[in-house]
Design an enzyme around this catalytic site. Structure first.
Site, short mmCIF file in Angstrom:
data_model
loop_
_atom_site.label_atom_id
_atom_site.label_comp_id
_atom_site.label_asym_id
_atom_site.label_seq_id
_atom_site.Cartn_x
_atom_site.Cartn_y
_atom_site.Cartn_z
N HIS A 291 -2.90 7.36 2.66
CA HIS A 291 -3.38 6.09 2.10
C HIS A 291 -4.74 5.79 2.70
CE1 HIS A 291 -3.95 1.93 1.23
NE2 HIS A 291 -3.68 1.54 2.47
N CYS B 23 0.80 -1.22 0.00
CA CYS B 23 0.00 0.00 0.00
C CYS B 23 0.84 1.27 0.00
CB CYS B 23 -0.95 0.01 1.19
SG CYS B 23 -2.21 -1.30 1.12
N ASN C 1 -10.40 0.37 0.51
CA ASN C 1 -8.94 0.38 0.47
C ASN C 1 -8.49 -0.28 -0.83
OD1 ASN C 1 -6.19 -0.16 0.77
ND2 ASN C 1 -6.35 -0.70 2.93
#
Length: 421
Positions: free
Chosen positions: A293, A151, A323
């Site tokens: 993020h 990520c 996500n």
């Protein structure tokens, strides 16, 4: 000779298929909309259709910027399901570089010299996905490679592109962050299933001069391999293949130790942001937009609070897409810019945390881009009603008048490797 700088020129995002609202999640998970929203802040996510891979969605996002490579014609088109700029069903948005700013900086449109793909879900263990992506985009034999920072991949990718451009090796690099987590999720694991979605984001990083709008100012990157097992897919790699015993049941699926990940994510992103703010000489109050993020709402709020950035300056997109791994930051940027939220010269702080463990933060000034005058795209609609909407029509982005940036404070243009917390 005036030193080169690396400049963010444009961003784009693409999500596959129709939205999957919380009410459509598997009944065996025994969750409802309120349960998911309270714990994650997520109202829906997108899932790639059977047969659609990371390379496919990376292509859809990238072609919004380089649809007619090597030039930039075709950038700035919103792709609707079943038609428009994209081949697959899905929706995307792009903010293209202002033609005037590109020509003033570089003498006109240039081609893409290299491709960097940040992904944790490559099409194959071998080879990398980036070369096939470059070929599919019609970019010929340009260098192309994958990076695997999970990520954190898009922030790491920006740092890599910064180095490639500032060194003089290349003039323009295409960076794509794309993940299809749905292929890795255990259908029995609701904790991950409610959080992750599929998506892709792309950016063009070009050569410019210090002080140009869009300049990538400084980075803070770090890793801690002692926590490698907190976010992992245990099976499939060389480690599991090196032993005679068969892999344990479920080792092919994504695993995450949520409570420990939360603690590490908040600590590492907070420390990285503080370190970078010191490096560039910004106070937290001077940050116009904070783009973390898009992991979950609790992590976003905790980091922003500790860094000292108010919620009104936080850019969030996870409520609509979940996500999306390495795609989460470019998707959030493209969405917010499409809504007219950013102005040229705005101070931006981007931060991420991912498996490895890895983390990173970048400070930049927002570039002069084109942005849409209106949007009816379901993927950007803020209400639950939009998740049941039909696929949007394609729209074209309109050029906006750039605004002068505010006077600068001190600026760091070199990489900064400190990871203090």
């Amino acid at each position: 000779m005036e030193p080169r700088a690396a400049v963010l020129e444009a961003v784009a995002g693409w999500v596959p298929g129709e939205p999957v609202p919380n009410g459509a999640l598997p009944t065996e998970w025994e969750v409802d909309d309120a349960w998911v929203r309270t714990r994650t802040g997520i109202a829906g996510r997108h899932r790639a259709a059977p047969g659609m891979s990371t390379g496919d969605i990376a292509y859809e996002a990238a072609r919004l910027l380089v649809a007619e490579a090597p030039g930039l014609a075709g950038a700035g088109v919103l792709a609707g399901a079943g038609g428009g700029a994209g081949e697959g069903a899905g929706a995307g948005v792009a903010s293209a570089p202002s033609a005037a700013s590109v020509s003033a900086r570089a003498g006109g449109a240039r081609g893409v010299d290299a491709v960097v793909l940040a992904t944790a879900t490559p099409d194959h263990l071998c080879p990398g996905t980036a070369p096939a992506l470059a070929a599919r985009l019609g970019l010929g034999t340009v260098p192309a490679f994958d990076i695997g920072a999970v990520c954190s991949g898009f922030v790491y990718g920006l740092a890599v592109c910064h180095g490639l451009v500032v060194s003089g090796l290349y003039d323009r690099v295409l960076l794509v962050g794309a993940d299809v987590y749905s292929t890795w999720l255990d259908p029995r694991d609701r904790s991950s299933g409610v959080v992750f979605g599929d998506g892709a984001g792309a950016a063009l990083i070009g050569a410019g001069r210090a002080g140009d709008q869009g300049e990538l100012l400084a980075f803070d990157l770090g890793s801690d391999g002692t926590g490698y097992d907190l976010i992992t897919v245990p099976g499939g790699g060389a480690r599991s293949r090196s032993v005679a015993e068969p892999s344990a049941e479920g080792d092919e699926f994504f695993r995450m130790r949520g409570r420990a990940v939360y603690q590490h994510a908040v600590e590492r992103m907070t420390g990285s942001c503080r370190s970078l703010l010191r490096a560039v000489g910004w106070d937290a109050a001077e940050v116009d937009h904070f783009v973390p993020h898009q992991a979950n709402a609790r992590i976003l709020r905790a980091v922003a609070e500790r860094v000292g950035i108010g919620v009104q300056r936080c850019v969030t997109h996870l409520d609509r897409v979940g996500n999306t791994g390495a795609a989460s930051i470019p998707l959030a940027l493209a969405d917010a810019d499409a809504r007219g939220r950013f102005r040229a010269g705005d101070r931006m702080l981007l931060t991420a945390f991912g498996g490895g463990l890895t983390w990173g933060t970048v400070a930049l000034r927002w570039p002069v881009t084109t942005a849409p005058t209106a949007s009816t795209r379901a993927a950007t609609a803020p209400t639950e009603t939009a998740h049941a909407a039909a696929a949007p029509e394609a729209i074209t982005l309109a050029t906006t008048t750039s605004e002068a940036a505010r006077p600068e404070h001190s600026r760091a243009t070199a990489l900064d490797g400190r990871n203090g917390s």
